[in-house]
Design a protein around this motif. Structure first.
Motif, mmCIF file in Angstrom:
data_model
loop_
_atom_site.group_PDB
_atom_site.id
_atom_site.type_symbol
_atom_site.label_atom_id
_atom_site.label_comp_id
_atom_site.label_asym_id
_atom_site.label_seq_id
_atom_site.Cartn_x
_atom_site.Cartn_y
_atom_site.Cartn_z
ATOM 1 N N MET A 137 3.339 -3.004 -3.579
ATOM 2 C CA MET A 137 2.346 -3.174 -4.320
ATOM 3 C C MET A 137 2.448 -3.457 -5.807
ATOM 4 S SD MET A 137 0.305 0.356 -2.715
ATOM 5 C CE MET A 137 1.786 1.424 -3.476
ATOM 6 N N ASN A 138 1.954 -4.398 -6.239
ATOM 7 C CA ASN A 138 2.179 -5.117 -7.420
ATOM 8 C C ASN A 138 0.803 -5.177 -8.380
ATOM 9 O OD1 ASN A 138 4.873 -5.624 -6.952
ATOM 10 N ND2 ASN A 138 4.343 -7.541 -6.401
ATOM 11 N N SER A 139 0.927 -5.588 -9.501
ATOM 12 C CA SER A 139 -0.559 -5.500 -10.390
ATOM 13 C C SER A 139 -1.542 -4.420 -9.884
ATOM 14 C CB SER A 139 -1.187 -6.863 -10.083
ATOM 15 O OG SER A 139 -0.330 -7.951 -10.525
ATOM 16 N N LEU A 140 -1.117 -3.327 -9.832
ATOM 17 C CA LEU A 140 -1.856 -2.091 -9.156
ATOM 18 C C LEU A 140 -2.938 -1.821 -10.350
ATOM 19 C CD1 LEU A 140 0.838 0.269 -8.150
ATOM 20 C CD2 LEU A 140 -1.106 -0.531 -6.498
ATOM 21 N N LYS A 141 -4.327 -1.582 -9.650
ATOM 22 C CA LYS A 141 -5.427 -1.106 -10.405
ATOM 23 C C LYS A 141 -5.893 0.138 -10.061
ATOM 24 C CE LYS A 141 -7.046 -5.939 -9.465
ATOM 25 N NZ LYS A 141 -8.239 -6.731 -8.610
ATOM 26 N N PRO A 142 -6.491 0.742 -11.081
ATOM 27 C CA PRO A 142 -7.215 2.130 -11.004
ATOM 28 C C PRO A 142 -7.698 2.320 -9.410
ATOM 29 C CG PRO A 142 -7.384 1.568 -13.147
ATOM 30 C CD PRO A 142 -7.040 0.373 -12.530
ATOM 31 N N GLU A 143 -8.318 1.235 -8.981
ATOM 32 C CA GLU A 143 -9.258 1.363 -7.678
ATOM 33 C C GLU A 143 -8.356 1.594 -6.552
ATOM 34 O OE1 GLU A 143 -9.786 -0.678 -10.402
ATOM 35 O OE2 GLU A 143 -10.215 -2.773 -9.522
ATOM 36 N N ASP A 144 -6.920 1.248 -6.920
ATOM 37 C CA ASP A 144 -6.110 1.251 -5.757
ATOM 38 C C ASP A 144 -5.696 2.783 -5.571
ATOM 39 O OD1 ASP A 144 -4.398 -1.802 -7.002
ATOM 40 O OD2 ASP A 144 -5.810 -1.400 -5.212
ATOM 41 N N THR A 145 -6.175 3.665 -6.553
ATOM 42 C CA THR A 145 -5.722 5.110 -6.253
ATOM 43 C C THR A 145 -6.305 5.572 -4.981
ATOM 44 O OG1 THR A 145 -5.909 5.535 -8.572
ATOM 45 C CG2 THR A 145 -6.053 7.626 -7.342
ATOM 46 N N ALA A 146 -5.355 6.076 -4.050
ATOM 47 C CA ALA A 146 -5.688 6.970 -2.758
ATOM 48 C C ALA A 146 -4.702 7.407 -2.319
ATOM 49 C CB ALA A 146 -6.317 5.555 -2.013
ATOM 50 N N ALA A 147 -4.857 8.103 -1.099
ATOM 51 C CA ALA A 147 -3.836 8.512 -0.299
ATOM 52 C C ALA A 147 -3.422 7.353 0.872
ATOM 53 C CB ALA A 147 -4.190 9.778 0.449
ATOM 54 N N TYR A 148 -2.304 6.892 0.847
ATOM 55 C CA TYR A 148 -1.855 5.862 1.616
ATOM 56 C C TYR A 148 -1.242 6.479 2.888
ATOM 57 C CZ TYR A 148 -3.242 2.351 -1.883
ATOM 58 O OH TYR A 148 -3.724 1.594 -2.646
ATOM 59 N N TYR A 149 -1.555 5.923 4.169
ATOM 60 C CA TYR A 149 -1.116 6.555 5.373
ATOM 61 C C TYR A 149 -0.654 5.625 6.199
ATOM 62 C CZ TYR A 149 -4.138 10.368 4.477
ATOM 63 O OH TYR A 149 -4.690 11.379 3.900
ATOM 64 N N CYS A 150 0.599 5.484 6.722
ATOM 65 C CA CYS A 150 1.475 4.833 7.686
ATOM 66 C C CYS A 150 0.626 4.868 9.002
ATOM 67 C CB CYS A 150 2.868 5.055 7.458
ATOM 68 S SG CYS A 150 3.870 4.001 8.621
ATOM 69 N N ASN A 151 0.599 3.674 9.738
ATOM 70 C CA ASN A 151 -0.229 3.900 11.052
ATOM 71 C C ASN A 151 0.663 2.996 11.933
ATOM 72 O OD1 ASN A 151 -2.081 1.809 12.656
ATOM 73 N ND2 ASN A 151 -2.812 3.798 12.728
ATOM 74 N N LEU A 152 0.896 3.451 13.338
ATOM 75 C CA LEU A 152 1.165 2.648 14.234
ATOM 76 C C LEU A 152 0.183 2.610 15.551
ATOM 77 C CD1 LEU A 152 4.890 2.524 15.840
ATOM 78 C CD2 LEU A 152 2.994 2.982 17.228
ATOM 79 N N ARG A 153 0.144 1.432 15.938
ATOM 80 C CA ARG A 153 -1.098 1.259 16.647
ATOM 81 C C ARG A 153 -0.615 0.792 18.116
ATOM 82 N NH1 ARG A 153 -4.033 -1.782 14.144
ATOM 83 N NH2 ARG A 153 -3.754 -3.858 15.342
#
Length: 116
Positions: free
Chosen positions: A82-98
């Motif tokens: 993740m580059n050029s991060l913005k305040p709106e990128d603030t969140a909990a990030y979850y890994c997913n396998l489908r």
């Protein structure tokens, strides 16, 4: 069963970079799609990016050009640069396998906070 363990979240200033990692264990097949979702307070969980074992990728419009997803099939791992991060990128990030029939597995989540 599948277990997913994320790492790499944290606090960063706007414009900075972070790299998330996710290691999968259990019954993993090459046709499984792996990806990253995020959920901000008061909002629904949304797709950030996903990737097939062949390297085909899919990104949310909001992160195109800034985030890069990659996958190491030998290690059953997926990464999110993740580059050029913005305040709106603030969140909990979850890994997913489908799985092909639609069953989803989730990691425990890692917090990303971008200060302005």
């Amino acid at each position: 069963q599948v277990q997913l363990v994320e790492s790499g979240g944290g606090l960063v200033q706007a414009g900075g970079s972070l790299r998330l990692s996710c290691a999968a264990s259990g019954i993993i097949f090459s046709i499984d799609v792996m990806g990253w979702y995020r959920q901000a307070p008061g909002k629904q969980r949304e797709l950030v990016a996903d990737i097939t074992s062949g390297g085909a990728t899919n990104y949310a419009d909001s992160v195109k050009g800034r985030f890069t997803i990659s996958r190491d099939n030998a290690k059953n791992a997926v990464y999110l640069q993740m580059n050029s991060l913005k305040p709106e990128d603030t969140a909990a990030y979850y890994c997913n396998l489908r799985k092909p029939l639609g069953r989803n597995y989730w990691g425990q989540g890692t917090q990303v906070t971008v200060s302005s």
